[in-house]
Scaffold this motif. Structure first.
Motif, PDB file in Angstrom:
ATOM      1  N   LEU A  32      10.214  68.691  47.303  1.00 30.15           N
ATOM      2  CA  LEU A  32       8.848  69.017  47.721  1.00 30.15           C
ATOM      3  C   LEU A  32       8.172  69.959  46.725  1.00 30.15           C
ATOM      4  CD1 LEU A  32       9.433  69.421  51.556  1.00 30.15           C
ATOM      5  CD2 LEU A  32       8.093  67.621  50.417  1.00 30.15           C
ATOM      6  N   GLU A  33       8.930  70.908  46.192  1.00 28.92           N
ATOM      7  CA  GLU A  33       8.359  71.822  45.195  1.00 28.92           C
ATOM      8  C   GLU A  33       7.916  71.061  43.947  1.00 28.92           C
ATOM      9  OE1 GLU A  33      10.535  76.097  46.059  1.00 28.92           O
ATOM     10  OE2 GLU A  33      11.653  74.591  44.928  1.00 28.92           O
ATOM     11  N   ARG A  34       8.705  70.095  43.533  1.00 25.51           N
ATOM     12  CA  ARG A  34       8.338  69.305  42.358  1.00 25.51           C
ATOM     13  C   ARG A  34       7.121  68.439  42.617  1.00 25.51           C
ATOM     14  NH1 ARG A  34      13.758  67.404  42.205  1.00 25.51           N
ATOM     15  NH2 ARG A  34      15.010  69.114  41.491  1.00 25.51           N
ATOM     16  N   ILE A  35       7.096  67.817  43.785  1.00 23.86           N
ATOM     17  CA  ILE A  35       6.045  66.854  44.123  1.00 23.86           C
ATOM     18  C   ILE A  35       4.714  67.539  44.414  1.00 23.86           C
ATOM     19  CG2 ILE A  35       5.315  65.312  46.005  1.00 23.86           C
ATOM     20  CD1 ILE A  35       7.104  63.973  43.944  1.00 23.86           C
ATOM     21  N   ILE A  36       4.742  68.671  45.095  1.00 28.44           N
ATOM     22  CA  ILE A  36       3.507  69.273  45.616  1.00 28.44           C
ATOM     23  C   ILE A  36       2.522  69.616  44.500  1.00 28.44           C
ATOM     24  CG2 ILE A  36       4.229  71.703  45.695  1.00 28.44           C
ATOM     25  CD1 ILE A  36       2.388  69.804  48.479  1.00 28.44           C
ATOM     26  N   GLY A  37       3.010  69.912  43.325  1.00 25.79           N
ATOM     27  CA  GLY A  37       2.121  70.209  42.215  1.00 25.79           C
ATOM     28  C   GLY A  37       1.556  68.973  41.534  1.00 25.79           C
ATOM     29  N   ARG A  38       2.079  67.820  41.888  1.00 27.43           N
ATOM     30  CA  ARG A  38       1.678  66.577  41.217  1.00 27.43           C
ATOM     31  C   ARG A  38       0.825  65.653  42.079  1.00 27.43           C
ATOM     32  NH1 ARG A  38       7.613  65.290  38.688  1.00 27.43           N
ATOM     33  NH2 ARG A  38       7.643  67.070  37.273  1.00 27.43           N
ATOM     34  N   ILE A  39       0.792  65.894  43.373  1.00 25.57           N
ATOM     35  CA  ILE A  39       0.071  64.971  44.241  1.00 25.57           C
ATOM     36  C   ILE A  39      -1.400  65.349  44.342  1.00 25.57           C
ATOM     37  CG2 ILE A  39       2.109  64.331  45.573  1.00 25.57           C
ATOM     38  CD1 ILE A  39       1.170  66.189  47.793  1.00 25.57           C
ATOM     39  N   SER A  40      -2.173  64.378  44.757  1.00 23.94           N
ATOM     40  CA  SER A  40      -3.600  64.614  44.992  1.00 23.94           C
ATOM     41  C   SER A  40      -4.010  63.786  46.206  1.00 23.94           C
ATOM     42  CB  SER A  40      -4.420  64.204  43.770  1.00 23.94           C
ATOM     43  OG  SER A  40      -4.492  62.804  43.678  1.00 23.94           O
ATOM     44  N   PRO A  41      -5.159  64.102  46.780  1.00 24.00           N
ATOM     45  CA  PRO A  41      -5.615  63.334  47.947  1.00 24.00           C
ATOM     46  C   PRO A  41      -5.834  61.846  47.646  1.00 24.00           C
ATOM     47  CG  PRO A  41      -6.812  65.402  47.813  1.00 24.00           C
ATOM     48  CD  PRO A  41      -6.013  65.270  46.544  1.00 24.00           C
ATOM     49  N   GLU A  42      -5.978  61.495  46.373  1.00 26.09           N
ATOM     50  CA  GLU A  42      -6.224  60.105  46.003  1.00 26.09           C
ATOM     51  C   GLU A  42      -4.952  59.301  45.739  1.00 26.09           C
ATOM     52  OE1 GLU A  42      -7.766  62.714  44.161  1.00 26.09           O
ATOM     53  OE2 GLU A  42      -9.442  62.668  45.552  1.00 26.09           O
ATOM     54  N   ASP A  43      -3.791  59.919  45.854  1.00 27.76           N
ATOM     55  CA  ASP A  43      -2.532  59.219  45.591  1.00 27.76           C
ATOM     56  C   ASP A  43      -2.287  58.090  46.580  1.00 27.76           C
ATOM     57  OD1 ASP A  43      -1.897  60.725  43.394  1.00 27.76           O
ATOM     58  OD2 ASP A  43      -0.524  62.045  44.454  1.00 27.76           O
ATOM     59  N   ARG A  44      -1.406  57.175  46.160  1.00 25.48           N
ATOM     60  CA  ARG A  44      -1.020  56.052  47.028  1.00 25.48           C
ATOM     61  C   ARG A  44      -0.394  56.537  48.331  1.00 25.48           C
ATOM     62  NH1 ARG A  44       3.176  52.250  45.710  1.00 25.48           N
ATOM     63  NH2 ARG A  44       4.194  54.051  44.843  1.00 25.48           N
ATOM     64  N   ILE A  45       0.445  57.539  48.213  1.00 20.35           N
ATOM     65  CA  ILE A  45       1.118  58.073  49.397  1.00 20.35           C
ATOM     66  C   ILE A  45       0.173  59.082  50.035  1.00 20.35           C
ATOM     67  CG2 ILE A  45       3.105  59.349  50.269  1.00 20.35           C
ATOM     68  CD1 ILE A  45       4.678  58.284  47.848  1.00 20.35           C
ATOM     69  N   PRO A  46      -0.205  58.862  51.298  1.00 22.00           N
ATOM     70  CA  PRO A  46      -1.180  59.762  51.931  1.00 22.00           C
ATOM     71  C   PRO A  46      -0.624  61.171  52.143  1.00 22.00           C
ATOM     72  CG  PRO A  46      -0.310  58.200  53.532  1.00 22.00           C
ATOM     73  CD  PRO A  46       0.245  57.804  52.191  1.00 22.00           C
ATOM     74  N   LEU A  47      -1.522  62.132  52.181  1.00 18.29           N
ATOM     75  CA  LEU A  47      -1.128  63.522  52.419  1.00 18.29           C
ATOM     76  C   LEU A  47      -0.434  63.686  53.760  1.00 18.29           C
ATOM     77  CD1 LEU A  47      -4.215  65.470  51.009  1.00 18.29           C
ATOM     78  CD2 LEU A  47      -2.017  65.000  49.881  1.00 18.29           C
ATOM     79  N   SER A  48      -0.770  62.832  54.715  1.00 14.14           N
ATOM     80  CA  SER A  48      -0.118  62.911  56.036  1.00 14.14           C
ATOM     81  C   SER A  48       1.392  62.664  55.927  1.00 14.14           C
ATOM     82  CB  SER A  48      -0.753  61.922  57.008  1.00 14.14           C
ATOM     83  OG  SER A  48      -0.618  60.599  56.525  1.00 14.14           O
ATOM     84  N   TYR A  49       1.800  61.819  54.997  1.00 17.15           N
ATOM     85  CA  TYR A  49       3.237  61.597  54.777  1.00 17.15           C
ATOM     86  C   TYR A  49       3.888  62.909  54.346  1.00 17.15           C
ATOM     87  CZ  TYR A  49       7.581  60.414  52.477  1.00 17.15           C
ATOM     88  OH  TYR A  49       8.906  60.396  52.093  1.00 17.15           O
ATOM     89  N   TRP A  50       3.264  63.586  53.379  1.00 15.90           N
ATOM     90  CA  TRP A  50       3.832  64.840  52.883  1.00 15.90           C
ATOM     91  C   TRP A  50       3.799  65.928  53.948  1.00 15.90           C
ATOM     92  CZ3 TRP A  50       6.915  63.868  49.269  1.00 15.90           C
ATOM     93  CH2 TRP A  50       6.650  62.856  48.360  1.00 15.90           C
TER      94      TRP A  50
END
Length: 84
Positions: A32-50
């Motif tokens: 999660l620490e690695r991913i959280i800095g790389r994701i954005s609201p426009e990503d394929r995987i929705p923020l609700s998943y995270w």
């Protein structure tokens, strides 16, 4: 004597399960620490998943250092959700 052996075996089993769970929690937090800095609201995987992943890990038995790390992850995701 036999009851002590059963009790010791139960303790060992408990400690092994706790250790494996602790390792999984640590692995999840690192991910999660690695991913959280790389994701954005426009990503394929929705923020609700995270959000669900973060809530799942945060609901585990965490030591104080892990709680602090999860709080930072939570805050970063909250920022992303607000910018959406």
């Amino acid at each position: 004597m036999k009851s002590n052996l059963v009790l010791n075996k139960a303790k060992i089993t408990y400690l092994m399960e706790w250790r494996m769970n602790h390792r999984q929690i640590e692995t999840d937090i690192l991910h999660l620490e690695r991913i959280i800095g790389r994701i954005s609201p426009e990503d394929r995987i929705p923020l609700s998943y995270w959000r669900n992943r973060i809530n799942s890990v945060a609901s585990s038995a965490l030591v104080p250092a892990q709680q602090s790390r999860m709080q930072r992850i939570h805050e970063r995701l909250t920022q992303l959700e607000a910018s959406n």
